[in-house]
Scaffold this active site. Structure first.
Site, short mmCIF file in Angstrom:
data_model
loop_
_atom_site.label_atom_id
_atom_site.label_comp_id
_atom_site.label_asym_id
_atom_site.label_seq_id
_atom_site.Cartn_x
_atom_site.Cartn_y
_atom_site.Cartn_z
N LYS A 1 0.53 -0.91 0.19
CA LYS A 1 -0.01 0.30 0.42
C LYS A 1 1.34 1.03 -0.26
O LYS A 1 0.90 2.36 -0.46
CB LYS A 1 -0.73 -0.19 0.95
N GLY B 1 3.23 -1.32 9.14
CA GLY B 1 4.77 -1.54 8.55
C GLY B 1 4.26 -0.82 7.02
O GLY B 1 5.06 -2.04 6.35
N HIS B 2 4.93 0.20 6.74
CA HIS B 2 4.45 0.67 5.36
C HIS B 2 5.59 0.73 4.44
O HIS B 2 6.35 2.01 4.64
CB HIS B 2 3.02 1.87 4.64
N GLN C 1 -3.11 -1.70 7.36
CA GLN C 1 -3.48 -3.37 7.46
C GLN C 1 -4.10 -3.93 6.43
O GLN C 1 -4.10 -3.65 5.19
CB GLN C 1 -4.29 -3.62 9.15
P1 GDP Z 1 2.44 -2.01 2.75
O1 GDP Z 1 2.35 -2.76 4.21
O2 GDP Z 1 0.82 -2.41 2.25
O3 GDP Z 1 2.37 -0.99 2.55
O4 GDP Z 1 3.67 -3.46 2.70
P2 GDP Z 1 5.00 -3.79 3.40
O5 GDP Z 1 5.33 -2.27 2.90
O6 GDP Z 1 5.10 -4.10 4.49
O7 GDP Z 1 5.29 -4.66 2.06
C1 GDP Z 1 5.65 -4.60 0.55
C2 GDP Z 1 7.06 -5.29 0.41
O8 GDP Z 1 6.71 -5.10 -0.77
C3 GDP Z 1 7.68 -4.13 0.86
O9 GDP Z 1 9.40 -4.56 1.09
C4 GDP Z 1 8.18 -3.50 -0.21
O10 GDP Z 1 8.93 -2.62 -0.88
C5 GDP Z 1 7.83 -4.58 -1.57
N1 GDP Z 1 7.44 -4.07 -3.12
C6 GDP Z 1 6.24 -3.02 -3.35
N2 GDP Z 1 6.21 -3.68 -4.81
C7 GDP Z 1 6.48 -4.18 -5.06
C8 GDP Z 1 6.37 -4.57 -6.52
O11 GDP Z 1 6.12 -4.58 -7.33
N3 GDP Z 1 7.71 -5.86 -6.85
C9 GDP Z 1 8.78 -5.67 -5.28
N4 GDP Z 1 9.40 -6.97 -5.53
N5 GDP Z 1 8.56 -5.85 -3.72
C10 GDP Z 1 7.98 -4.57 -4.03
P1 IMO Z 2 -0.21 -3.25 7.31
O1 IMO Z 2 -0.66 -1.17 7.39
C1 IMO Z 2 0.14 -6.99 8.61
C2 IMO Z 2 -2.13 -8.60 11.99
C3 IMO Z 2 -0.99 -9.14 13.27
C4 IMO Z 2 -1.71 -9.89 13.57
C5 IMO Z 2 -2.79 -9.01 14.06
C6 IMO Z 2 -3.64 -8.66 14.68
O2 IMO Z 2 1.75 -3.00 6.95
O3 IMO Z 2 -0.09 -4.26 6.67
P2 IMO Z 2 -2.31 -6.24 16.23
O4 IMO Z 2 -0.83 -5.98 16.41
O5 IMO Z 2 -2.94 -5.04 15.61
O6 IMO Z 2 -3.12 -6.87 17.27
O7 IMO Z 2 -2.07 -7.55 15.53
O8 IMO Z 2 -2.99 -8.01 11.96
N1 IMO Z 2 -1.59 -7.11 11.40
C7 IMO Z 2 -1.09 -6.88 10.37
N2 IMO Z 2 -0.05 -7.82 9.30
N3 IMO Z 2 0.44 -5.84 8.04
C8 IMO Z 2 -0.30 -5.05 8.87
O9 IMO Z 2 -0.03 -4.04 8.62
C9 IMO Z 2 -0.74 -5.64 9.95
N4 IMO Z 2 -1.49 -4.70 10.77
C10 IMO Z 2 -1.69 -6.05 12.15
O10 IMO Z 2 0.07 -9.52 12.28
O11 IMO Z 2 -2.09 -11.29 13.04
MG MG Z 3 3.58 -3.93 5.29
#
Ligand code: GDP
Ligand code: IMO
Ligand code: MG
Length: 423
Positions: free
Chosen positions: A16, A40-41, A221
């Site tokens: 996201k 964690g984005h 999430q």
């Molecule tokens: P979010 O929580 O939805 O913002 O996603 P996260 O940041 O936790 O996890 C997504 C992971 O995928 C991160 O390490 C991004 O850098 C990586 N990512 C996102 N889009 C792409 C893609 O199109 N290709 C690759 N290889 N990595 C990506």
């Molecule tokens: P983003 O925004 C992935 C999961 C936790 C657990 C459940 C409840 O980066 O996509 P909590 O601490 O919210 O009470 O945990 O939700 N969880 C996520 N999993 N990405 C997240 O956020 C999450 N935020 C919470 O691992 O299963």
């Molecule tokens: Mg994340």
């Protein structure tokens, strides 16, 4: 000017942050609406990785205001660290606004989260132990402390009461208690630091709407972690789906325009709970390594598997998704074969009924279609028509079944690795 929304369709971590970072180039304001630092984005800019837990991912675009909405729960320590991180990297936080109605996470919330997980034993949820659930509990119990109370130093009486009650519980379970005086000293310092950023963000957003400014809402999430629509009880304690966007920002439904549902070309889950298309073989391990699927927040290895279109149709239905953003096409393109779940088989019959009920799911089997992988290096491709035929076939089948157009395709982690599809 309508307000666009970006939200996760499955169990989080769909990428996201990356989509928000891209879209925020044309936005005046980005808003985080729900959750806390369980999120964690990740954004990669010029090879540098940024992980945002509370500040909206649009903050790296200097002309965009970043708003932390009323639906968010804030750990001030984490927020201050994040503000400092942004500043150290040469970006400005002058455009950061924090809702006076957002609730504050205190150390006793974090301890309570840990204790509850311990007591759940094998039934544990696998929370991030960031105090998210207990802090939303205080909010709904109407004893929570909000950012406005914190920065105006109206929190001591309520806090003393809350801490006393929670310490009684900790004592009962021989769990470590928290020191109220230490918390008051610490949080008074946090209050002074954060005071300039705290404001009435509801009014701010509506003034922007009146001025026809572009607002972008950043979901955290995802739908299957939603307290109402997700795989309860293995969910988070807020509504990361479309309703939470409205209640977490104060923006009414009539203002919402595009709703982008973010997915990966495969799937992942971190924490406990059902996950029908999880691949527990070495292929799942390979996806984890190829996609670097380790938690941004907790560093836990993510469970990996295949894209589930039954679940995606459910997410489309619940959120009114108008466009799909599919990330990690490059990652599945490194596999020999890609599986796509197109239905569930139960009692010998194939259906597309999504359920989060563990009993229902127990004897459900995913029905897969198989696609050719080995796309080659697609990270420099910027037009959908330039993708290899094998990749197009996979994407076309997803659109055909879900009946929602693909709007964005991620072909790499970097900010620039994105295909924007024509409507
Ligand atoms: P979010 O929580 O939805 O913002 O996603 P996260 O940041 O936790 O996890 C997504 C992971 O995928 C991160 O390490 C991004 O850098 C990586 N990512 C996102 N889009 C792409 C893609 O199109 N290709 C690759 N290889 N990595 C990506
Ligand atoms: P983003 O925004 C992935 C999961 C936790 C657990 C459940 C409840 O980066 O996509 P909590 O601490 O919210 O009470 O945990 O939700 N969880 C996520 N999993 N990405 C997240 O956020 C999450 N935020 C919470 O691992 O299963
Ligand atoms: Mg994340």
């Amino acid at each position: 000017m309508k307000v666009d929304v970006v939200l996760g369709c499955f169990y989080g971590d769909e990428g996201k942050g990356k989509i928000i970072d891209y879209l925020s180039q044309k936005a005046d304001i980005t808003v985080r609406c729900t959750g806390g630092n369980n999120a964690g984005h990740t954004i990669e800019v010029d090879g540098k990785k940024f992980a945002f837990h509370l500040i909206p991912s649009g903050v790296l675009n200097k002309d965009t205001k970043a708003v932390i909405g009323n639906g968010v729960v804030i750990d001030p320590k984490v927020l201050i660290e994040e503000i400092e991180m942004v500043k150290e990297n040469g970006y400005s936080v002058d455009n950061l606004y924090i809702s006076d109605r957002a609730h504050v996470i205190f150390p006793y919330h974090i301890e309570m989260d840990r204790l509850q997980e311990e007591l759940r034993k094998e039934g544990k949820i696998g929370t991030t132990c960031r105090g998210i659930g207990p802090s939303y509990c205080d909010k709904y119990e109407r004893c929570g402390i909000r950012m406005g109370d914190l920065v105006n130093k109206r929190f001591e009486k309520q806090l003393r009461k809350n801490v006393e009650e929670r310490n009684n519980v900790f004592n009962l379970y021989h769990h470590q208690t928290v020191d109220i005086d230490e918390i008051i000293v610490q949080y008074t310092k946090y209050a002074e630091y954060l005071k300039p950023y705290v404001t009435d963000t509801v009014t701010l957003l509506h003034e922007a709407i009146e001025k026809n400014e572009k607002i972008l809402c950043e979901g955290a999430q995802a739908t299957l972690l939603d307290i109402d629509f997700g795989s309860y009880p293995f969910v988070t304690s807020s509504n990361p789906s479309i309703g939470g966007i409205c209640t977490g920002s104060g923006i009414g439904a009539r203002y919402i325009g595009e709703v982008y549902g973010v997915i990966k070309a495969y799937s992942s889950r971190v924490g406990e709970g059902p996950y029908l298309t999880e691949d527990k073989t070495e292929v799942g391990d390979l996806i984890r390594e190829l996609g670097h699927e380790y938690g941004t927040t907790t560093k836990r290895p993510r469970r990996c598997g295949w894209l589930d279109l039954v679940a995606l149709r459910y997410a489309v239905m619940v959120n009114g998704i108008t466009g799909i953003a599919i990330n990690h096409l490059d990652t599945v393109g490194k596999l020999d074969k890609i599986k796509l779940c197109v239905g569930y088989k139960k009692n010998g019959e194939i259906n597309n009924k999504f359920s989060t009920d563990e009993d229902y799911l127990k004897d459900c089997e995913p029905v897969y279609e198989e696609f050719e992988g080995n796309f080659g290096d697609i990270s420099n491709i910027r037009k959908r028509e330039d993708l290899p035929e094998k990749a197009k076939k996979y994407l076309n089948r997803i659109e055909e079944i879900v009946k929602v157009p693909i709007a964005f395709i991620g072909v790499g982690a970097g900010r620039e690795c994105m295909i924007v599809c024509n409507k």
